[in-house]
Scaffold this motif. Structure first.
Motif, PDB file in Angstrom:
ATOM      1  N   PRO A 103       6.285  11.929  12.440  1.00  0.00           N
ATOM      2  CA  PRO A 103       5.218  11.109  13.026  1.00  0.00           C
ATOM      3  C   PRO A 103       5.652   9.663  13.184  1.00  0.00           C
ATOM      4  O   PRO A 103       6.434   9.136  12.401  1.00  0.00           O
ATOM      5  CB  PRO A 103       4.072  11.253  12.004  1.00  0.00           C
ATOM      6  CG  PRO A 103       4.765  11.568  10.718  1.00  0.00           C
ATOM      7  CD  PRO A 103       5.975  12.384  11.089  1.00  0.00           C
ATOM      8  N   VAL A 104       5.144   9.049  14.206  1.00  0.00           N
ATOM      9  CA  VAL A 104       5.456   7.653  14.472  1.00  0.00           C
ATOM     10  C   VAL A 104       4.560   6.785  13.599  1.00  0.00           C
ATOM     11  O   VAL A 104       3.333   6.857  13.685  1.00  0.00           O
ATOM     12  CB  VAL A 104       5.259   7.321  15.961  1.00  0.00           C
ATOM     13  CG1 VAL A 104       5.561   5.850  16.216  1.00  0.00           C
ATOM     14  CG2 VAL A 104       6.138   8.216  16.818  1.00  0.00           C
ATOM     15  N   VAL A 105       5.164   5.994  12.735  1.00  0.00           N
ATOM     16  CA  VAL A 105       4.425   5.134  11.823  1.00  0.00           C
ATOM     17  C   VAL A 105       4.146   3.813  12.532  1.00  0.00           C
ATOM     18  O   VAL A 105       5.066   3.089  12.911  1.00  0.00           O
ATOM     19  CB  VAL A 105       5.208   4.900  10.521  1.00  0.00           C
ATOM     20  CG1 VAL A 105       4.414   3.982   9.594  1.00  0.00           C
ATOM     21  CG2 VAL A 105       5.514   6.221   9.838  1.00  0.00           C
ATOM     22  N   THR A 106       2.892   3.534  12.727  1.00  0.00           N
ATOM     23  CA  THR A 106       2.467   2.284  13.363  1.00  0.00           C
ATOM     24  C   THR A 106       1.689   1.456  12.361  1.00  0.00           C
ATOM     25  O   THR A 106       1.175   1.985  11.364  1.00  0.00           O
ATOM     26  CB  THR A 106       1.588   2.582  14.594  1.00  0.00           C
ATOM     27  OG1 THR A 106       0.434   3.336  14.165  1.00  0.00           O
ATOM     28  CG2 THR A 106       2.360   3.395  15.618  1.00  0.00           C
ATOM     29  N   PRO A 107       1.580   0.164  12.578  1.00  0.00           N
ATOM     30  CA  PRO A 107       0.787  -0.659  11.644  1.00  0.00           C
ATOM     31  C   PRO A 107      -0.653  -0.203  11.535  1.00  0.00           C
ATOM     32  O   PRO A 107      -1.278  -0.361  10.489  1.00  0.00           O
ATOM     33  CB  PRO A 107       0.898  -2.061  12.264  1.00  0.00           C
ATOM     34  CG  PRO A 107       2.171  -2.037  13.045  1.00  0.00           C
ATOM     35  CD  PRO A 107       2.289  -0.636  13.576  1.00  0.00           C
ATOM     36  N   ALA A 108      -1.207   0.391  12.595  1.00  0.00           N
ATOM     37  CA  ALA A 108      -2.597   0.839  12.531  1.00  0.00           C
ATOM     38  C   ALA A 108      -2.758   2.066  11.646  1.00  0.00           C
ATOM     39  O   ALA A 108      -3.838   2.307  11.115  1.00  0.00           O
ATOM     40  CB  ALA A 108      -3.119   1.138  13.937  1.00  0.00           C
ATOM     41  N   SER A 109      -1.679   2.877  11.492  1.00  0.00           N
ATOM     42  CA  SER A 109      -1.781   4.084  10.675  1.00  0.00           C
ATOM     43  C   SER A 109      -1.622   3.815   9.195  1.00  0.00           C
ATOM     44  O   SER A 109      -1.930   4.686   8.380  1.00  0.00           O
ATOM     45  CB  SER A 109      -0.721   5.097  11.122  1.00  0.00           C
ATOM     46  OG  SER A 109       0.583   4.559  10.926  1.00  0.00           O
ATOM     47  N   ILE A 110      -1.132   2.645   8.812  1.00  0.00           N
ATOM     48  CA  ILE A 110      -0.966   2.304   7.397  1.00  0.00           C
ATOM     49  C   ILE A 110      -2.298   1.771   6.878  1.00  0.00           C
ATOM     50  O   ILE A 110      -2.826   0.793   7.410  1.00  0.00           O
ATOM     51  CB  ILE A 110       0.151   1.260   7.214  1.00  0.00           C
ATOM     52  CG1 ILE A 110       1.467   1.802   7.767  1.00  0.00           C
ATOM     53  CG2 ILE A 110       0.279   0.880   5.751  1.00  0.00           C
ATOM     54  CD1 ILE A 110       2.599   0.811   7.698  1.00  0.00           C
ATOM     55  N   PRO A 111      -2.875   2.411   5.848  1.00  0.00           N
ATOM     56  CA  PRO A 111      -4.171   1.927   5.350  1.00  0.00           C
ATOM     57  C   PRO A 111      -4.025   0.564   4.697  1.00  0.00           C
ATOM     58  O   PRO A 111      -2.987   0.240   4.111  1.00  0.00           O
ATOM     59  CB  PRO A 111      -4.580   2.998   4.326  1.00  0.00           C
ATOM     60  CG  PRO A 111      -3.291   3.629   3.900  1.00  0.00           C
ATOM     61  CD  PRO A 111      -2.397   3.591   5.102  1.00  0.00           C
ATOM     62  N   PRO A 112      -5.049  -0.259   4.782  1.00  0.00           N
ATOM     63  CA  PRO A 112      -4.976  -1.586   4.162  1.00  0.00           C
ATOM     64  C   PRO A 112      -5.011  -1.459   2.649  1.00  0.00           C
ATOM     65  O   PRO A 112      -5.408  -0.428   2.097  1.00  0.00           O
ATOM     66  CB  PRO A 112      -6.225  -2.294   4.701  1.00  0.00           C
ATOM     67  CG  PRO A 112      -7.182  -1.180   4.998  1.00  0.00           C
ATOM     68  CD  PRO A 112      -6.332  -0.031   5.464  1.00  0.00           C
ATOM     69  N   PRO A 113      -4.610  -2.493   1.941  1.00  0.00           N
ATOM     70  CA  PRO A 113      -4.701  -2.445   0.475  1.00  0.00           C
ATOM     71  C   PRO A 113      -6.138  -2.247   0.011  1.00  0.00           C
ATOM     72  O   PRO A 113      -7.088  -2.700   0.649  1.00  0.00           O
ATOM     73  CB  PRO A 113      -4.158  -3.821   0.047  1.00  0.00           C
ATOM     74  CG  PRO A 113      -3.337  -4.298   1.195  1.00  0.00           C
ATOM     75  CD  PRO A 113      -3.983  -3.734   2.429  1.00  0.00           C
ATOM     76  N   VAL A 114      -6.279  -1.537  -1.095  1.00  0.00           N
ATOM     77  CA  VAL A 114      -7.616  -1.230  -1.606  1.00  0.00           C
ATOM     78  C   VAL A 114      -8.258  -2.506  -2.136  1.00  0.00           C
ATOM     79  O   VAL A 114      -7.658  -3.249  -2.916  1.00  0.00           O
ATOM     80  CB  VAL A 114      -7.544  -0.162  -2.710  1.00  0.00           C
ATOM     81  CG1 VAL A 114      -8.936   0.166  -3.227  1.00  0.00           C
ATOM     82  CG2 VAL A 114      -6.869   1.091  -2.191  1.00  0.00           C
ATOM     83  N   GLU A 115      -9.480  -2.739  -1.697  1.00  0.00           N
ATOM     84  CA  GLU A 115     -10.266  -3.872  -2.178  1.00  0.00           C
ATOM     85  C   GLU A 115     -11.607  -3.350  -2.678  1.00  0.00           C
ATOM     86  O   GLU A 115     -12.262  -2.565  -2.004  1.00  0.00           O
ATOM     87  CB  GLU A 115     -10.479  -4.904  -1.065  1.00  0.00           C
ATOM     88  CG  GLU A 115      -9.202  -5.547  -0.564  1.00  0.00           C
ATOM     89  CD  GLU A 115      -9.465  -6.566   0.538  1.00  0.00           C
ATOM     90  OE1 GLU A 115     -10.666  -6.746   0.864  1.00  0.00           O
ATOM     91  OE2 GLU A 115      -8.505  -7.160   1.046  1.00  0.00           O
ATOM     92  N   VAL A 116     -12.002  -3.782  -3.855  1.00  0.00           N
ATOM     93  CA  VAL A 116     -13.280  -3.385  -4.436  1.00  0.00           C
ATOM     94  C   VAL A 116     -14.095  -4.627  -4.724  1.00  0.00           C
ATOM     95  O   VAL A 116     -13.553  -5.728  -4.899  1.00  0.00           O
ATOM     96  CB  VAL A 116     -13.081  -2.559  -5.731  1.00  0.00           C
ATOM     97  CG1 VAL A 116     -12.359  -1.259  -5.440  1.00  0.00           C
ATOM     98  CG2 VAL A 116     -12.343  -3.369  -6.777  1.00  0.00           C
TER      99      VAL A 116
END
Length: 499
Positions: free
Chosen positions: A160-173
């Motif tokens: 699969p092509v890894v794009t910046p949109a496919s990387i989940p953001p860091p978890v914030e609570v």
């Protein structure tokens, strides 16, 4: 022109008029004598086309098989007058359009990850499949996607092509509210969290008596407080902060001290003799905690975790001349809203039916198209860091109440420092082992101090099970599956010897 020629023309016209208007067909002899071949009235193909292209049984696909496309299309040239239809020039060749069907039905795991807040289970699940994907002892599904190791793929499957949109953001609570709740094991503080990964409201049950103290002097152990809760939010008043739980000490009509985003209430140099806080990462279980199901020991584990965290802590003296001191218990239970090891309540109920057919809990999940364990602990790790526990920069770390070594590994990969794993022995196995020791030492079976479990009096607790133990063949099968197929560390020999 001769008179005889006119006579023949008049006879021909009379014969043609007789053929067209006569009620009866002319005899073959008459037509043959006049020089005309016999011809019956033929059906008009245009009438057939009009009849075939109209009516209640005509669908949109019939228009593609019409005699000519003008009928039933009012906007088309020649739709009402077929003589105006010119058709298509055979000399001009137009390229045929090729339509490609693109499915918008992504895999279920991807849809639940992309569509936050969707249903946990698709009402139209796939049919049962054969079990050919048995899990290994270590399951990477317990770790967040960012820290998973890449798995080998088939040669026919492109990467699969890894794009910046496919990387989940860091978890914030963010802790949205906090309140005091009295429990059978002592006071606790319930924290409600929101996050940027899903729309579920995860919880943290914090047990810390230092939060009830409003003194500003040195304390024995630092309080366990939420950084996001004590932060000052934009446009809020002191009453707004108190309403959401950002206060210090015990809240009452005469005590309303607002907290501030600082460490003034924490001990700068905690006593190194104090052990690390005791925590439990607990996933919700409606059947075991609310209904009191004995297929699992989840309700018992939740109550046991709160009880053990609330137990007093004995601190060794710093010098031989001093005696040991005791402080209240401290720690937290992070309550994650991931029912049925992450497969949801609907799939969990279906898995129960498969277990009644003879399958264990792991095989039932696999037959439904799920993994043996689909839980993740990145949100739990973020909640613990917000409470100031378990960060790698801290010296103490946390002690984790669990029998699952994969859970400890997942927390460590999320950046938490685990100082110790504290086992959780089922209460039924503890009682069986204690009864076995008593029978062995006293050498008699009619010991009046040994009370069978069916005659126990109810003990108050945090769940429907309360302080009692869970018993049954379903529970024993469930615990055996945890040990033999999921790698949980439990003394199976204890259960075998006590049978």
């Amino acid at each position: 022109m001769s008179r005889s020629h006119y006579a023949r023309c008049e006879d021909s016209d009379a014969i043609l008029l007789s053929v067209l208007t006569a009620p009866a067909k002319p005899t073959p002899k008459a037509t043959a004598k006049a020089g005309f071949a016999r011809r019956d009235a033929a059906l008009d193909p245009l009438l057939i086309a009009a009849a075939a292209a109209s009516g209640p049984n005509v669908t949109r696909n019939h228009y593609h098989h019409d005699f000519f496309p003008g009928v039933m299309l009012p906007k088309h040239e020649g739709s009402w007058d077929w003589t105006k239809f010119t058709g298509q020039n055979a000399a001009s060749k137009t390229e045929r359009r090729r339509l490609t069907y693109v499915s918008k039905q992504a895999p279920r795991r991807q849809r639940l990850r992309e569509e936050a807040g969707g249903k946990e289970n698709d009402p139209f699940d796939e049919p049962l499949r054969s079990v050919d994907n048995l899990p290994t002892k270590r399951r990477p599904s317990l770790v967040s996607p960012a820290s998973e190791k890449p798995q080998p793929k088939a040669l026919t499957t492109p990467d699969p092509v890894v794009t910046p949109a496919s990387i989940p953001p860091p978890v914030e609570v963010k802790c949205m509210a906090r309140t005091r709740i009295p429990t059978p094991h002592g006071p606790a503080f319930l924290h409600l969290y929101h996050n940027n990964r899903d729309t579920k409201e995860h919880l943290a049950i914090v047990i810390d008596s230092a939060q009830l103290s409003d003194c500003h002097g040195p304390v024995t152990a630092p309080p366990i407080r939420s950084k996001s809760l004590d932060a000052v939010w934009e446009g809020e008043t002191d009453m707004d902060r108190i309403t959401r739980g950002a206060y210090v000490g015990r809240l009452s009509a005469t005590s309303q001290s607002v907290s501030r985003p600082s460490t003034e209430n924490s001990a700068t140099d905690p006593n190194p003799a104090i052990p690390p806080p005791l925590i439990r990462i607990h996933s919700e279980c409606f059947t075991g905690e609310t209904v009191g199901s004995m297929r699992c020991d989840c309700g018992e584990q939740l109550d046991e975790a709160i009880r053990q965290i609330s137990l007093p802590i004995t601190i060794s003296p710093s010098s031989p001349l001093q005696g040991p001191t005791t402080i209240p218990g401290r720690g937290a239970v992070v309550y994650l809203r991931q029912e049925g090891r992450g497969i949801g309540l609907l799939s969990k109920i279906r898995a129960y039916n498969l277990q009644d057919l003879g399958h264990d809990t792991v095989t039932a999940n696999l037959m439904l198209g799920h993994q043996a364990d689909e839980r993740g602990y990145e949100i739990a790790s973020a909640i613990l860091r917000d409470l100031g526990m378990g960060d790698k920069n801290e010296d103490q770390g946390v002690r984790v109440l669990t029998n699952n070594p994969d859970k400890v590994e997942a927390l460590q990969k999320e950046g938490l420092k685990v100082a110790e794993r504290v086992p959780m022995i089922p209460r039924s196995w503890q009682k069986k082992n204690s009864q076995l020791l008593r029978k062995t030492s006293i050498m008699e079976t009619s010991n009046p101090f040994i009370v069978p479990h069916d005659e126990e009096e109810p003990v108050p607790g945090a769940t429907l099970i309360g302080g009692n133990a869970v018993y049954g063949d379903d529970l024993d099968k469930y615990l055996r599956t945890k040990i033999t197929r999921m790698g949980h560390i439990l003394p199976l020999w204890m259960e075998e010897q006590s049978v």
